[in-house]
Scaffold this motif. Structure first.
Motif, PDB file in Angstrom:
ATOM      1  N   ASP A  29      -7.390 -10.975  11.970  1.00 39.95           N
ATOM      2  CA  ASP A  29      -8.561 -11.186  11.108  1.00 39.95           C
ATOM      3  C   ASP A  29      -8.969  -9.902  10.384  1.00 39.95           C
ATOM      4  O   ASP A  29      -9.405  -9.935   9.233  1.00 39.95           O
ATOM      5  N   GLY A  30      -8.824  -8.791  11.081  1.00 41.24           N
ATOM      6  CA  GLY A  30      -9.203  -7.500  10.493  1.00 41.24           C
ATOM      7  C   GLY A  30      -8.395  -7.194   9.241  1.00 41.24           C
ATOM      8  O   GLY A  30      -8.908  -6.578   8.304  1.00 41.24           O
ATOM      9  N   THR A  31      -7.149  -7.641   9.213  1.00 41.01           N
ATOM     10  CA  THR A  31      -6.305  -7.369   8.038  1.00 41.01           C
ATOM     11  C   THR A  31      -6.731  -8.256   6.869  1.00 41.01           C
ATOM     12  O   THR A  31      -6.680  -7.827   5.712  1.00 41.01           O
ATOM     13  N   GLU A  35       0.851  -1.196   0.000  1.00 41.95           N
ATOM     14  CA  GLU A  35       0.000   0.000   0.000  1.00 41.95           C
ATOM     15  C   GLU A  35       0.887   1.247   0.000  1.00 41.95           C
ATOM     16  O   GLU A  35       2.031   1.190   0.489  1.00 41.95           O
ATOM     17  N   LYS A  70     -17.689  -2.088   9.007  1.00 40.83           N
ATOM     18  CA  LYS A  70     -17.257  -0.768   8.485  1.00 40.83           C
ATOM     19  C   LYS A  70     -18.349  -0.142   7.601  1.00 40.83           C
ATOM     20  O   LYS A  70     -19.390  -0.773   7.371  1.00 40.83           O
TER      21      LYS A  70
HETATM   22  N1  LIG Z   1      -4.007  -2.411   5.628  1.00 43.26           N
HETATM   23  C1  LIG Z   1      -4.914  -1.857   6.419  1.00 43.26           C
HETATM   24  N2  LIG Z   1      -5.339  -0.600   6.202  1.00 43.26           N
HETATM   25  C2  LIG Z   1      -6.272  -0.041   6.979  1.00 43.26           C
HETATM   26  N3  LIG Z   1      -6.803  -0.643   8.046  1.00 43.26           N
HETATM   27  C3  LIG Z   1      -6.418  -1.905   8.305  1.00 43.26           C
HETATM   28  C4  LIG Z   1      -5.458  -2.560   7.504  1.00 43.26           C
HETATM   29  N4  LIG Z   1      -5.262  -3.805   8.021  1.00 43.26           N
HETATM   30  C5  LIG Z   1      -6.073  -3.893   9.086  1.00 43.26           C
HETATM   31  N5  LIG Z   1      -6.770  -2.753   9.253  1.00 43.26           N
HETATM   32  C6  LIG Z   1      -7.735  -2.485  10.329  1.00 43.26           C
HETATM   33  O1  LIG Z   1      -7.055  -2.567  11.562  1.00 43.26           O
HETATM   34  C7  LIG Z   1      -7.903  -3.113  12.539  1.00 43.26           C
HETATM   35  C8  LIG Z   1      -7.172  -4.179  13.326  1.00 43.26           C
HETATM   36  O2  LIG Z   1      -6.705  -5.167  12.461  1.00 43.26           O
HETATM   37  P1  LIG Z   1      -6.503  -6.661  12.929  1.00 43.26           P
HETATM   38  O3  LIG Z   1      -7.782  -7.289  13.280  1.00 43.26           O
HETATM   39  O4  LIG Z   1      -5.736  -7.324  11.855  1.00 43.26           O
HETATM   40  O5  LIG Z   1      -5.632  -6.479  14.195  1.00 43.26           O
HETATM   41  P2  LIG Z   1      -5.879  -7.023  15.649  1.00 43.26           P
HETATM   42  O6  LIG Z   1      -7.219  -6.585  16.093  1.00 43.26           O
HETATM   43  O7  LIG Z   1      -4.713  -6.602  16.439  1.00 43.26           O
HETATM   44  O8  LIG Z   1      -5.779  -8.571  15.437  1.00 43.26           O
HETATM   45  P3  LIG Z   1      -6.774  -9.715  15.916  1.00 43.26           P
HETATM   46  O9  LIG Z   1      -7.876  -9.757  14.901  1.00 43.26           O
HETATM   47  O10 LIG Z   1      -5.934 -10.907  15.905  1.00 43.26           O
HETATM   48  O11 LIG Z   1      -7.267  -9.323  17.261  1.00 43.26           O
HETATM   49  C9  LIG Z   1      -9.142  -3.629  11.807  1.00 43.26           C
HETATM   50  O12 LIG Z   1     -10.209  -2.757  12.059  1.00 43.26           O
HETATM   51  C10 LIG Z   1      -8.779  -3.560  10.356  1.00 43.26           C
HETATM   52  O13 LIG Z   1      -9.858  -3.195   9.534  1.00 43.26           O
END
Ligand SMILES: Nc1ncnc2c1ncn2[C@@H]1O[C@H](COP(=O)(O)OP(=O)(O)OP(=O)(O)O)[C@@H](O)[C@H]1O
Ligand SMILES: NC(=O)c1ccc[n+]([C@@H]2O[C@H](COP(=O)([O-])OP(=O)(O)OC[C@H]3O[C@@H](n4cnc5c(N)ncnc54)[C@H](O)[C@@H]3O)[C@@H](O)[C@H]2O)c1
Length: 508
Positions: free
Chosen positions: A281-283, A239, A452
C-alpha cells in the motif's frame, strides 16, 4: 403520516377531568374520616401524596380539555376557510376538467388556462430548466364521474433544484444526479458506479515504481521490464534509483527512461499511460504522491502475484474495471496569511491527513469547522481526516468505520479523544473542513500527510481540507466491491471467528 394528530371528542376530555375531580374529592373525604385521624402518620402521608397525584391528574385533564377545545376551534376555522376557497375556485373554473382520460394528475402546462389560450407560466418558475414543475393534484374519489366539479384540489408547491457548493450556485452536474418528474425527486444517477476503462489506442508507455530496499522487488522489476519491452514493445520509465539498479545489473537496460528534475515529474501524467507499482500500500501512496494533478491508471502489484504476465496482458488489452480512489487536498494557512488564498502549496493525500500533538505532551486543542459551521473541539491525541479509500488504514485503527472506496465522503476520526462521547463522523464529499489551532492552545499541533511530511501548526495556523479534483484510478483484480471485500478479509482478517460448533444447546 406524521403531523396528523388525532383529536378526541371534547366530551371525553370533560368526563376525564370530572373523574379526576371525583377522585380528588374521594381522597379529601378519606382524610377527613375521624377514624383515620392520628392513627398512623404513614397513612396520612400516603393520603397527602394521593391528593397531590389526584390534583396533578386533574390539572393535566383540564389542560388537555382546553387544548382540545382550541384545536377544534382551529379545525372549524380551517374548514370554513377551505369551503370558502373551494367555492372561489369552482366559480373561477365552472366546467374545467382537470383529469386526463385515465383520471390522473394533469399538469397546468398541459391545460391552457388563460383566456387567450396561452400556457400559464408562474413568475416563480422559468420553465426552462427541465426541473421546474407546477401541478394540480386531484382526488381520485371523483374519477367515476368526470362531470362533477372537484371539491378537493391542492396546488402542489412548485420548486426548483440546483446545486450549491460553498455558498456558490453551480448547475454543472445537476442533470447527472437529479431528475425531476411530476414534482417527485428521484435519483437519476448515483455519483459512483463501477467504472470500466477501455483503451481506444494501445498503451505505449508504462511507469514502474518500486518499494526500495527489497531484493524480491528488484528481481521482479528486472523481469517485468524485460518482458514488457520484448513481448509488448512498451516504453519503460522508472525512478532514477531504479534505473541505476537495473544498469548495475546489466547494460541491457539502457533503453529504460527516467527523469532528471521535478519539472519533468510534473509532466509525467501527459506521457505515461499506465503506472505499475511493485510493493504494498505504501508504494501506491508513493505513486499517488508523485502526481499533483491527473493520475494515469495505477496497477498495484503485490509481490505474491505469480501470474503477473497473464494479469498485465489482460490490463494492456482492456477493458479494465477501475476504482476511483478519492484524494483530499490540504492547505496549510499560516496565522500571518492575509486570506485563505494565501496558503502554502496544496498537498494531496490518498489515505489521510492527521493533525496530532506530535512530541507535545499536552492534549491537542483543535477547533474544527465544516463549511463554516462549528463541528467540535478535538481534545485528545489528534484528528484524522481520511478518504474512504484510507478508511482501512490509520482511521480504522482509531475506531473509524471501514467504507467502500467508491463511496464519496470524508471521515472525521478522533485519535484517543479525552471524552466519552466523541464518535467518528463521515461527512459528505463536498464540504470543506477547517482545523484551527486556537491562540490559547498550550502547544503546537503537527500535520502529516499519508504518514509523511510533518508540518508544524502553531497557534493561529489552520489546515483546510476538501475533496481534490484528481482521484487515483486503480485497476481492479475483479471489480471494486469484490476487491474491497477481499482486501478486508485477507488483509485485515475482518470478522474472522472460529465457527460455532454444531453440537450444544438448541432452541426447542
Ligand atoms: N518508490 C518509492 N520511493 C520511496 N519510498 C517508497 C517507494 N515505494 C514505497 N516507499 C515507501 O516504502 C515504505 C514501505 O512500502 P510498502 O507499504 O509498499 O511496503 P510494505 O510495508 O512492505 O508493504 P505492505 O503495505 O503490504 O505492508 C512506505 O513507507 C512507502 O512510502
Ligand atoms: N496506527 C496505525 O494504524 C497507523 C499509524 C500511522 C500510520 N498508519 C498508516 O500508514 C500509512 C502510511 O503507509 P506506509 O506504507 O507509508 O507506512 P508503513 O510502511 O508504516 O505501513 C503502514 C501500514 O498501513 C497499511 N496501509 C496503508 N494504507 C492502507 C490502506 N489504505 N488500507 C489498508 N492498509 C493500509 C500498510 O499496508 C502498512 O501495513 C498512513 O497513511 C496511515 O494510514 C497507520
Amino acid at each position: 403520516m406524521t403531523g396528523s394528530a388525532s383529536v378526541l371528542p371534547l366530551e371525553n376530555a370533560f368526563s376525564d377531568s370530572l373523574a379526576m375531580l371525583n377522585s380528588e374529592k374521594a381522597v379529601e373525604e378519606l382524610i377527613q374520616q375521624p377514624i383515620l385521624h392520628g392513627i398512623d402518620d404513614h397513612l396520612i402521608e400516603f393520603a397527602e401524596a394521593l391528593r397531590t397525584v389526584a390534583k396533578a391528574l386533574r390539572q393535566a385533564a383540564e389542560g388537555k380539555a382546553s387544548a382540545q377545545a382550541e384545536a377544534s376551534e382551529w379545525k372549524r376555522k380551517y374548514e370554513l376557510e377551505r369551503t370558502h376557497n373551494l367555492q372561489l375556485e369552482n366559480k373561477a373554473m365552472p366546467s374545467e376538467k382537470h383529469l386526463d382520460e385515465n383520471g390522473r394528475v394533469v399538469h397546468l402546462t398541459n391545460k391552457p388556462l388563460l383566456s387567450d389560450g396561452a400556457v400559464e407560466k408562474s413568475d416563480r418558475c422559468c420553465g426552462e430548466h427541465g426541473i421546474c414543475s407546477h401541478q394540480v393534484l386531484r382526488d381520485r374519489e371523483h374519477d367515476h364521474d368526470a362531470s362533477v366539479v372537484p371539491n378537493k384540489m391542492t396546488r402542489k408547491a412548485s420548486f426548483k433544484l440546483s446545486w450549491c457548493c460553498k455558498g456558490e450556485k453551480s448547475d454543472q452536474k445537476k442533470h447527472d444526479i437529479v431528475s425531476f418528474e411530476k414534482g417527485n425527486i428521484t435519483t437519476a444517477e448515483r455519483s459512483s458506479k463501477q467504472i470500466s476503462l477501455k483503451w481506444e489506442s494501445p498503451p505505449q508507455t508504462v511507469l514502474i515504481l518500486t518499494k526500495p530496499n527489497s531484493i524480491a522487488v528488484r528481481i521482479l522489476c528486472s523481469e517485468l521490464v524485460r518482458w514488457l519491452k520484448e513481448q509488448k514493445s512498451l516504453n519503460i520509465v522508472v525512478e532514477p534509483r531504479v534505473r541505476t539498479e537495473l544498469l548495475t545489473e546489466s547494460s541491457y537496460y539502457q533503453f529504460v527512461q527516467t527523469w532528471e528534475n521535478d519539472k519533468e515529474i510534473m509532466s509525467l501524467h501527459s506521457k505515461v499511460d499506465l503506472v505499475v507499482t511493485l510493493g504494498g500500500d505504501g508504494t501506491v501512496l508513493w505513486a499517488a504522491s508523485m502526481f499533483k494533478g491527473p493520475v494515469p491508471p495505477v496497477v498495484p502489484f503485490s509481490l505474491d502475484s505469480e501470474r503477473y504476465k497473464e494479469y498485465l496482458d489482460s490490463i494492456l488489452r482492456g477493458p479494465i474495471s477501475i476504482t476511483l480512489r478519492h484524494r483530499l487536498q490540504c492547505h496549510v494557512i499560516r496565522d500571518s496569511a492575509k486570506s485563505d488564498l494565501d496558503s502554502e502549496e496544496p498537498i494531496l493525500v490518498l489515505n489521510e491527513v492527521t493533525i496530532d500533538r506530535g512530541i507535545s505532551s499536552f492534549l491537542t486543542n483543535l477547533e474544527c469547522y465544516c463549511d463554516n459551521s462549528f463541528v467540535t473541539c478535538v481534545q485528545g491525541d489528534g484528528l484524522i481526516l481520511s478518504t474512504t479509500s484510507g478508511s482501512t488504514a490509520y482511521s480504522l485503527a482509531a475506531g473509524g468505520s471501514m467504507v467502500h472506496p467508491q463511496v464519496p465522503g470524508i471521515l472525521f476520526t478522533p485519535i484517543c479523544p479525552h471524552s466519552l462521547s466523541f464518535r467518528p463522523l463521515i461527512l459528505p464529499e463536498y464540504v470543506t473542513i477547517r482545523v484551527q489551532v486556537p491562540f490559547n492552545s498550550r502547544g503546537h499541533a503537527w500535520a502529516s500527510f499519508d504518514g509523511k511530511d510533518r508540518k508544524k501548526l502553531a497557534p493561529g495556523d489552520a489546515l483546510v481540507c476538501s475533496m481534490a479534483t484528481w482521484p487515483v484510478p486503480t485497476a481492479c483484480q475483479a471489480d471494486s466491491t469484490s476487491d474491497f471485500l477481499r482486501s478486508i478479509h485477507e488483509g485485515l482478517h475482518w470478522n474472522l471467528r472460529k465457527t460455532q460448533s454444531f453440537d450444544g444447546p438448541r432452541e426447542t
